[in-house]
Design a protein around this motif. Structure first.
Motif, PDB file in Angstrom:
ATOM      1  N   ASN A 144       0.832  -1.210   0.000  1.00  0.00           N
ATOM      2  CA  ASN A 144       0.000   0.000   0.000  1.00  0.00           C
ATOM      3  C   ASN A 144       0.865   1.257   0.000  1.00  0.00           C
ATOM      4  O   ASN A 144       0.584   2.217  -0.714  1.00  0.00           O
ATOM      5  CB  ASN A 144      -0.910   0.024   1.220  1.00  0.00           C
ATOM      6  CG  ASN A 144      -1.981  -1.028   1.169  1.00  0.00           C
ATOM      7  OD1 ASN A 144      -1.770  -2.115   0.642  1.00  0.00           O
ATOM      8  ND2 ASN A 144      -3.131  -0.735   1.745  1.00  0.00           N
ATOM      9  N   MET A 200       3.956   1.594  -1.081  1.00  0.00           N
ATOM     10  CA  MET A 200       4.637   1.752  -2.370  1.00  0.00           C
ATOM     11  C   MET A 200       3.673   2.269  -3.440  1.00  0.00           C
ATOM     12  O   MET A 200       4.046   3.119  -4.243  1.00  0.00           O
ATOM     13  CB  MET A 200       5.263   0.429  -2.803  1.00  0.00           C
ATOM     14  CG  MET A 200       6.480   0.071  -1.964  1.00  0.00           C
ATOM     15  SD  MET A 200       7.344  -1.399  -2.552  1.00  0.00           S
ATOM     16  CE  MET A 200       6.296  -2.678  -1.903  1.00  0.00           C
ATOM     17  N   ALA A 201       2.449   1.759  -3.452  1.00  0.00           N
ATOM     18  CA  ALA A 201       1.454   2.231  -4.435  1.00  0.00           C
ATOM     19  C   ALA A 201       1.114   3.693  -4.190  1.00  0.00           C
ATOM     20  O   ALA A 201       1.003   4.481  -5.134  1.00  0.00           O
ATOM     21  CB  ALA A 201       0.201   1.364  -4.355  1.00  0.00           C
ATOM     22  N   GLU A 202       0.978   4.058  -2.935  1.00  0.00           N
ATOM     23  CA  GLU A 202       0.650   5.437  -2.582  1.00  0.00           C
ATOM     24  C   GLU A 202       1.738   6.396  -3.032  1.00  0.00           C
ATOM     25  O   GLU A 202       1.471   7.500  -3.496  1.00  0.00           O
ATOM     26  CB  GLU A 202       0.465   5.523  -1.069  1.00  0.00           C
ATOM     27  CG  GLU A 202       0.024   6.855  -0.557  1.00  0.00           C
ATOM     28  CD  GLU A 202      -0.178   6.813   0.946  1.00  0.00           C
ATOM     29  OE1 GLU A 202       0.686   7.354   1.662  1.00  0.00           O
ATOM     30  OE2 GLU A 202      -1.171   6.226   1.397  1.00  0.00           O
ATOM     31  N   ARG A 203       2.998   5.960  -2.908  1.00  0.00           N
ATOM     32  CA  ARG A 203       4.133   6.816  -3.285  1.00  0.00           C
ATOM     33  C   ARG A 203       4.506   6.681  -4.748  1.00  0.00           C
ATOM     34  O   ARG A 203       5.457   7.310  -5.202  1.00  0.00           O
ATOM     35  CB  ARG A 203       5.337   6.441  -2.418  1.00  0.00           C
ATOM     36  CG  ARG A 203       5.138   6.741  -0.972  1.00  0.00           C
ATOM     37  CD  ARG A 203       6.349   6.315  -0.155  1.00  0.00           C
ATOM     38  NE  ARG A 203       6.132   6.635   1.235  1.00  0.00           N
ATOM     39  CZ  ARG A 203       6.230   5.768   2.222  1.00  0.00           C
ATOM     40  NH1 ARG A 203       6.554   4.515   1.984  1.00  0.00           N
ATOM     41  NH2 ARG A 203       6.012   6.139   3.459  1.00  0.00           N
ATOM     42  N   LYS A 204       3.785   5.795  -5.466  1.00  0.00           N
ATOM     43  CA  LYS A 204       4.095   5.528  -6.871  1.00  0.00           C
ATOM     44  C   LYS A 204       5.556   5.089  -7.037  1.00  0.00           C
ATOM     45  O   LYS A 204       6.263   5.540  -7.946  1.00  0.00           O
ATOM     46  CB  LYS A 204       3.782   6.727  -7.743  1.00  0.00           C
ATOM     47  CG  LYS A 204       2.301   7.065  -7.763  1.00  0.00           C
ATOM     48  CD  LYS A 204       2.026   8.230  -8.683  1.00  0.00           C
ATOM     49  CE  LYS A 204       0.588   8.518  -8.919  1.00  0.00           C
ATOM     50  NZ  LYS A 204      -0.334   8.607  -7.911  1.00  0.00           N
ATOM     51  N   SER A 205       5.997   4.211  -6.147  1.00  0.00           N
ATOM     52  CA  SER A 205       7.368   3.697  -6.188  1.00  0.00           C
ATOM     53  C   SER A 205       7.605   2.876  -7.446  1.00  0.00           C
ATOM     54  O   SER A 205       6.691   2.241  -7.967  1.00  0.00           O
ATOM     55  CB  SER A 205       7.641   2.817  -4.964  1.00  0.00           C
ATOM     56  OG  SER A 205       7.529   3.566  -3.790  1.00  0.00           O
ATOM     57  N   LEU A 206       8.829   2.887  -7.911  1.00  0.00           N
ATOM     58  CA  LEU A 206       9.213   2.096  -9.071  1.00  0.00           C
ATOM     59  C   LEU A 206       9.179   0.619  -8.700  1.00  0.00           C
ATOM     60  O   LEU A 206       9.698   0.211  -7.665  1.00  0.00           O
ATOM     61  CB  LEU A 206      10.625   2.486  -9.517  1.00  0.00           C
ATOM     62  CG  LEU A 206      11.221   1.677 -10.662  1.00  0.00           C
ATOM     63  CD1 LEU A 206      10.409   1.876 -11.939  1.00  0.00           C
ATOM     64  CD2 LEU A 206      12.666   2.085 -10.874  1.00  0.00           C
ATOM     65  N   GLU A 207       8.551  -0.178  -9.528  1.00  0.00           N
ATOM     66  CA  GLU A 207       8.475  -1.623  -9.315  1.00  0.00           C
ATOM     67  C   GLU A 207       9.433  -2.298 -10.278  1.00  0.00           C
ATOM     68  O   GLU A 207       9.387  -2.062 -11.482  1.00  0.00           O
ATOM     69  CB  GLU A 207       7.058  -2.119  -9.581  1.00  0.00           C
ATOM     70  CG  GLU A 207       6.925  -3.616  -9.523  1.00  0.00           C
ATOM     71  CD  GLU A 207       5.554  -4.088  -9.961  1.00  0.00           C
ATOM     72  OE1 GLU A 207       5.387  -5.302 -10.062  1.00  0.00           O
ATOM     73  OE2 GLU A 207       4.671  -3.262 -10.219  1.00  0.00           O
TER      74      GLU A 207
END
Length: 79
Positions: free
Chosen positions: A34, A36-43
């Protein structure tokens, strides 16, 4: 699927909290996925075609990059 991730986080939260404590990081109130998605982290996911044949074809256009990556600097040009 969301419930599965929350269940997983509930199971692993104590370990996560202990690791964050050791690193001097504050406690968190949501699973890593959650945050990472909120921060728009690189996957970044890495799979070797030799170990997972046909996986790239299964992804269709959902994963735009499949293959090797480098920093764009030729080995002979490194400082």
């Amino acid at each position: 699927m969301r419930a599965v991730w929350w269940l997983y986080w509930g199971i692993t939260k104590d370990v996560d909290d202990a690791q964050r404590r050791e690193l001097g990081l504050p406690r968190v109130l949501a699973p890593a996925a959650n945050r990472m998605a909120e921060r728009k982290s690189l996957e970044i996911q890495a799979y070797d075609e030799a170990c997972f044949p046909g996986l790239a074809a299964e992804w269709n256009d959902r994963r735009p990059f499949v293959g090797a990556a480098d920093d764009g600097v030729a080995d002979g040009d490194r400082p």
